[in-house]
Design an enzyme around this catalytic site. Structure first.
Site, short mmCIF file in Angstrom:
data_model
loop_
_atom_site.label_atom_id
_atom_site.label_comp_id
_atom_site.label_asym_id
_atom_site.label_seq_id
_atom_site.Cartn_x
_atom_site.Cartn_y
_atom_site.Cartn_z
N SER A 166 -9.95 2.35 2.91
CA SER A 166 -8.91 3.07 1.77
C SER A 166 -8.06 2.27 1.35
O SER A 166 -7.56 2.45 0.24
CB SER A 166 -8.30 4.04 2.66
OG SER A 166 -6.96 3.92 3.90
N LYS B 32 1.47 -1.66 -0.08
CA LYS B 32 0.03 -0.08 0.26
C LYS B 32 1.09 0.99 0.26
O LYS B 32 1.99 1.45 1.19
CB LYS B 32 -1.14 0.13 1.32
CG LYS B 32 -1.74 1.00 1.05
CD LYS B 32 -2.65 0.83 1.85
CE LYS B 32 -4.36 2.00 2.60
NZ LYS B 32 -4.99 1.87 3.56
N SER C 46 -10.29 -0.28 6.47
CA SER C 46 -9.57 0.71 5.29
C SER C 46 -9.08 -1.38 5.12
O SER C 46 -8.67 -1.62 3.62
CB SER C 46 -8.52 1.72 5.79
OG SER C 46 -9.17 2.25 5.55
#
Lengths: 486, 484
Positions: free
Chosen positions: A151, A76, A175
């Site tokens: 997210s 990420k 997330s």
């Protein structure tokens, strides 16, 4: 090969059926083909990635390396990685190349994993649909008109579309779990403090926690083995005995007590999601588990509490992005205050600015007691609810999200509706508990549904065991979006 | 009508840890700009603070030294504001739960032409740990500002007093006492030039007995002289303003040391809202009784206790005791010298405050860099006490020790400085003096006894200072009058 588990990939690499360079190239080719449409990655750097793959091959040749050596993992874009552009999904950091590695990146490097690229995400991890990224929306590989969740939407899409063997995510209010649910993959948010936050760009420090995202609970266990561990550079990192998170995977579930909080099955829950969760509970009964009703009376307050505390911390955490030392600086300004204002006005997106405003407000003189302190008190009550519930059960289960993936643009104008998509996940962060989501069916529209499993503090090994046993008797986690099979 | 000046001080003491309060970067002074700022000090994305245990220990030491409450649990908070030399956009400080609670310090105000000496208790409100900011450099960058983050993250102990001081003099004495104390207990090097101790002074004036007046805070004073000047100017400005019928508004002011005046920086209305909240990156600081006890064992005898002991047990004057406890090095030197000549406290004090201090001053050295060891100095004093050398000769030995070093007894031997107590030798010497100075002898004998000093001088000179003075005078008197 793209459907291999991490254990299978490891075997293939060690038995020289495939080299890390070949495996990595296979994924790089898939990214080149599919990413323009899905937009799961913000940054791909073939050169750096293949250099790591070659190093892994050299290790493997010597018969060295561990479980992840040579396996391509997507990171990420919230994790600083030396030499990699690290944007956190923001224009503010669109030019920032990190000079150092986050703890998580170090751990993967040490384990010999190959960094396949930096995945897309909501800007500064603020969002539930991946629509707030400065680098564009990410599409759900199951249906390109729908969101992948957020997210960690880029990571979820990358795993679901087989653009990586596994990925990392971070979870502040859901997330990891929410995008895992919407994309039909497995994701785990560990107990707060299990994975060091060093080098992970902070959103809300007291809630942020990194975790793995993958095809199965077994893969998650291998990834967590690499990610977890005490790190003295993070004062909230917890010193605990090293655990092999895969050690309990095959334990039978007879006698397992599953708590079902009535609040998670109330109004607002989609009928198809409810049916799928009930079906998976029935599966667990077959595996020998018993079910008890529990209550989390204060969990209804988790969204308002979260939207006081998280923005409060974020408003302060994001102050360092001021255009002075690195990151975006407005091209024109008249004085210092003007430079701050323009750089931040231009460098941050709408959702980030909204949360900075909320956070600044709730910390302001005269409002602090009414908002911040009050929210902290309720946070303790929410944690207490869980402690009470865990007196009656070993794990808590429920839906990860109220509905399957919603359409792109559907909630963009209504932040509150967007915030409600995290209604089942946020309380877990507030309590600091571990939570995970595993695929548990398909909804009316053919979209994936996630089963949320919440454990007691440091009970990750048991949760992975509970998830793994389910995945031994069901195949939801092996389902693949139709058009990515190519 | 009289005005009363009310002063409270906030003192920032830079703690003498070798690394910063929340990072591993060095705190050494004077390095090239930005070479001592690591990722944490630069506030790169993703970095986290880790508390330096040494800074906590120094705070505990201070708390013990001023008899303060040491909080078993204290909390770091974020003070949010934007400034280019504040990399995170917030300063990590302590707000509602500081590490050190209420304490007190007794200040000794010496006698002046108008007032007697007195002691006064200054109450400490609290002391808390925080990080320093970097520096903005406005020179050398045409139209731009440079930022040096070497100082960012340096540990500070902010020591806050109650508004207990009533004159600039009291404030300066209090500040000096703190300066002595923090060096004494080894938590701060006290180097004023390098900004290791900085003062903010809260000043207000009122009619005696009235409510406290509105205060103005003078920021960032870095010398005792500026502290004195700034308070004096500020208090006079407030008095003048009030007497002219004006009002004093709460404000923050800066002291312009060139013009010797204070100037308003911001008023209460545009004061920052710092939006303090507990730093979620740091756990509360837990200090148990055990830790406090371990630190207590490392504390030296404190200056006030020493001072009292010198007066009570060593029979020294308050003035001597004050001077000898002005720094730990001085007190250590005194005690080590005294241990060479037990029971001769006054003699040791005289020498340290006399020849030693004068020599140090002349060469602009501090006590820590005194070239003479307590064993050497003690060795000289021992020979005065046992009558081997005169005070006069001792000064000679001292000078040699200072510039060349060596063993006092060897020097005494080599230079032939032993007192001559042999009556025959002395008599022969004096006979010669009397024979050579007939005119003066006649004067003396005619009653001008003042001339006696002349003969003493000649005798000392002739003996190179080694004549036993008492004996020599006795012989002189006898010989001068015998031949009357």
């Amino acid at each position: 090969m793209i459907n291999f588990s991490l254990l299978q990939l490891g075997d293939a690499l060690r038995s020289k059926k495939i080299s890390s360079v070949e495996l990595t190239q296979l994924y790089l080719d898939r990214i080149a083909a599919l990413n323009p449409e899905l937009n799961a990655y913000i940054t791909v750097n073939e050169e750096m990635t293949l250099a790591q793959a070659r190093a892994a091959d050299a290790q493997l040749k010597q018969g060295e390396g561990g479980a992840l050596t040579g396996i391509p993992v997507a990171q990420k874009d919230i994790f600083c990685a030396a030499g990699w552009r690290t944007t956190c999904g923001s224009k503010m950091l669109s030019n920032f190349v990190s000079p150092y590695d986050a703890h998580v990146i170090e751990q993967f490097n040490r384990a010999g994993a190959v960094n396949l690229g930096k995945t897309n995400m909501d800007e500064f991890a603020m969002g539930s649909s991946n629509e707030t990224s400065y680098f564009g929306i990410v599409k759900n590989p199951w249906n390109h008109k729908t969101v992948p969740g957020g997210s960690s939407g880029g990571s979820a899409t990358a795993v679901a579309a087989r653009l990586c063997a596994a990925a990392t995510g971070t979870d502040t209010g859901g997330s990891i779990r929410q995008p895992a649910a919407l994309c039909g993959i497995s994701g785990l948010k560990p107990t707060y403090g299990v994975v060091s936050r060093y080098g992970m760009i902070a959103f809300a420090s007291s809630l942020d926690q990194a975790g793995p995202m993958a095809h199965s609970a077994e893969d998650l266990a291998l990834l967590l083995n690499v990610m977890a561990g005490f790190d003295e550079r993070d004062s909230t990192s917890i010193k605990c005995e090293t655990t092999d998170y895969a050690q309990d995977l095959s334990k039978p579930l007879s006698g397992l007590r599953i708590g079902l909080p009535k609040e998670f099955f109330a109004a607002g829950l989609g009928a198809d999601v409810a049916r799928a969760i009930e079906a998976s509970i029935a599966e667990y009964r077959k595996l020998g588990a018993t079910v008890v009703d529990v209550s989390l009376p204060n969990s209804r307050l988790s969204i308002p509490v979260y939207y006081v505390l998280a923005p409060a911390e974020a408003s302060s955490n994001l102050s360092r992005f001021d255009g002075v030392r690195y990151g975006y600086r407005a091209p024109e300004y008249t004085n210092l205050a003007d430079m701050y204002e323009k750089s931040r006005a231009q460098g941050f997106g709408e959702e980030v600015k909204r949360r900075i405003m909320i956070g600044t407000y709730v910390l302001s003189h005269g409002y602090y007691d009414a908002y911040y302190l009050q929210a902290q008190k309720i946070r303790r009550l929410i944690a207490q609810d869980f402690s009470d519930a865990f007196k009656q059960c070993d794990v808590i289960m429920g839906p990860t999200t109220p509905t399957t993936a919603f359409n792109l643009g559907e909630k963009g104008d209504d932040p509150v509706q967007m915030y409600l998509s995290d209604i089942y996940t946020i309380a877990v962060n507030l309590a600091g508990l571990p939570g995970m989501s595993i695929p548990a069916g398909l909804g009316d529209s053919g979209m994936p549904i996630g089963l949320q499993i919440i454990g007691n503090y440091f009970d990750e090994a048991r949760m992975l065991n509970v998830a793994h046993q389910y995945q031994q008797v069901t195949d939801w986690h092996t389902r693949m979006p139709q058009h990515v099979k190519a | 009508m009289k005005w009363e000046i009310v002063i409270g001080l906030e003192v920032h003491a830079q703690l003498s840890t070798s690394s910063k309060i929340f990072s591993g970067a060095s705190t050494a002074f004077g390095a090239e700009a930005n070479t001592q700022a690591c990722a944490v000090d630069l506030a790169l994305p993703g970095v986290l603070p880790v508390l330096n245990r040494g800074a906590v220990e120094r705070a505990i030491k201070f708390g013990l030294a001023v008899g303060a409450h040491i909080a078993p649990r204290s909390v770091f908070s974020r003070k949010n504001y934007f400034y280019p030399d504040l990399p995170k956009g917030y300063q990590i400080s302590q707000f509602d739960l500081p590490i050190i609670g209420q304490g007190a310090l007794t200040i000794c105000v010496p006698e002046t032409t108008t007032e007697k000496a007195y002691e006064k208790l200054v109450r400490l409100t609290r002391a808390h740990l925080e990080e320093d900011a970097g520096k903005s450099l406005h020179e050398d960058f045409r139209g731009m500002t440079g930022i040096d983050l070497n100082r960012a993250g340096t540990p500070l102990l902010e020591i806050v007093s109650e508004p207990d001081m009533r004159s600039a003099t009291e404030a300066v004495i209090y500040a000096k006492m703190l300066h002595t104390l923090v060096r004494w207990i080894g938590i701060c090097d006290g180097n004023m030039q390098e900004g290791s101790l900085r003062f903010d002074a809260n000043v207000s004036v009122r009619r005696p007995g009235a409510e406290l007046g509105a205060r103005r805070e003078i920021k960032n004073l870095n010398s005792f002289r500026f502290l004195q000047q700034a308070i004096e100017y500020e208090a006079q400005w407030q008095i003048d303003t009030l007497e002219a019928g004006g009002k004093v508004q709460q404000a923050t002011v800066l002291f312009d040391s060139d013009k010797c005046e204070t100037r308003a920086m911001r008023s209460k209305e545009d004061a920052h809202d710092y939006r303090y909240f507990p730093d979620p990156d740091l756990l509360p600081v837990a200090i148990d009784a055990d830790w406090i006890e371990r630190v207590r064992k490392t504390l030296p005898e404190l200056p006030l206790a020493k001072r009292a002991r010198y007066v009570a047990d060593l029979d020294l004057s308050a003035y001597d005791a004050d001077t000898l406890t002005s720094s730990r090095e001085m007190a250590d030197l005194f005690e080590a010298t005294l241990s060479e000549v037990p029971g001769e406290a006054k003699l040791c004090a005289n020498w340290l405050m006399g020849d030693v201090s004068a020599s140090l001053n002349r060469e602009d050295r501090d006590v820590a860099h005194c070239p003479i060891s307590p064993q050497q100095l003690g060795g000289v004093l021992k020979r005065i006490v046992d009558g081997t050398i005169s005070n006069f000769a001792a000064k000679e030995v001292f000078k040699t020790l200072w510039s060349e070093g060596g063993d006092p007894d060897v020097i005494i031997e080599e230079k032939g400085l032993k007192q001559i107590s042999d009556v025959g030798t002395l008599e022969a010497m004096i006979d010669k003096i009397i024979a050579d100075n007939a005119a003066q002898v006649a004067e003396y004998r005619s009653g001008k006894e003042k001339v006696f000093g002349f003969f003493v001088g000649l005798a000392m000179k002739a003996s190179k200072g080694s004549a036993n003075p008492a004996q020599m005078q006795e012989i002189l008197k006898r010989k001068l009058s015998n031949q009357k």
